[in-house]
Write a protein that holds these residues in place. Sequence first.
Motif, short mmCIF file in Angstrom:
data_model
loop_
_atom_site.label_atom_id
_atom_site.label_comp_id
_atom_site.label_asym_id
_atom_site.label_seq_id
_atom_site.Cartn_x
_atom_site.Cartn_y
_atom_site.Cartn_z
N VAL A 204 33.73 -16.39 -2.85
CA VAL A 204 32.52 -16.72 -2.09
C VAL A 204 32.67 -16.24 -0.65
N VAL A 205 33.84 -16.46 -0.06
CA VAL A 205 34.09 -15.98 1.30
C VAL A 205 33.98 -14.45 1.34
N ARG A 206 34.65 -13.79 0.42
CA ARG A 206 34.65 -12.32 0.38
C ARG A 206 33.23 -11.75 0.30
N ASP A 207 32.35 -12.43 -0.42
CA ASP A 207 31.00 -11.94 -0.67
C ASP A 207 29.95 -12.57 0.23
N ASP B 121 35.00 -15.17 12.76
CA ASP B 121 34.95 -13.74 12.53
C ASP B 121 34.75 -13.51 11.03
N LEU B 122 33.49 -13.37 10.63
CA LEU B 122 33.17 -13.20 9.21
C LEU B 122 33.75 -11.90 8.64
N PRO B 123 33.63 -10.75 9.29
CA PRO B 123 34.22 -9.55 8.69
C PRO B 123 35.73 -9.68 8.43
N LYS B 124 36.47 -10.27 9.35
CA LYS B 124 37.91 -10.45 9.14
C LYS B 124 38.18 -11.50 8.06
N ALA B 125 37.33 -12.52 7.97
CA ALA B 125 37.48 -13.53 6.91
C ALA B 125 37.29 -12.88 5.54
N LYS B 126 36.28 -12.06 5.44
CA LYS B 126 36.02 -11.36 4.18
C LYS B 126 37.18 -10.44 3.81
#
Length: 155
Positions: free
Chosen positions: A102-105, A125-130
């Motif tokens: 879910v985090v990745r997507d 930081d959503l891009p780094k979390a993904k």
Amino acid sequence: MERIKSFSVNHRQLKKGIYVSRTDGDILTLDVRMTEPNNEPAMDPKAAHTIEHIGATWLRNSEIARHVIYWGPMGCMTGFYLIVRDLDFEAAIPYVKEALSVVRDWEGPIPGAAPEECGNYTYMDLPKAKESAKHFLDAELEYEYHYLEGNEEAK
């Protein structure tokens, strides 16, 4: 002071994966090791904070919501702890993987990322979390239904 059990685990031997950290009666603590300690870079703290928000929100809205006590990052930024009640290791693994999927997507606003909902709501930081979630999910993971070496208290 007495040395705590988690410092007795040989972190040079840990790989990415999901491990039993300890059991306390009906409470199970899982060690979700997202990076290989001391061998791969740790997670960015902003990424970990984002994973915490999305993962905790998803887990507390999932089929195992009533079992979830806590989902949060390790201070060393190499993984997360998932603490559950009345849920066994094998049952928890798919939910950990799904939470990280879910985090990745994830698209859209980060849950709880508002000043009235979080004490450091801009520290995300959503891009780094993904990227961190993908790094974990794309790896050949260890799934070990045994206590981490050195955690004699949990046995």
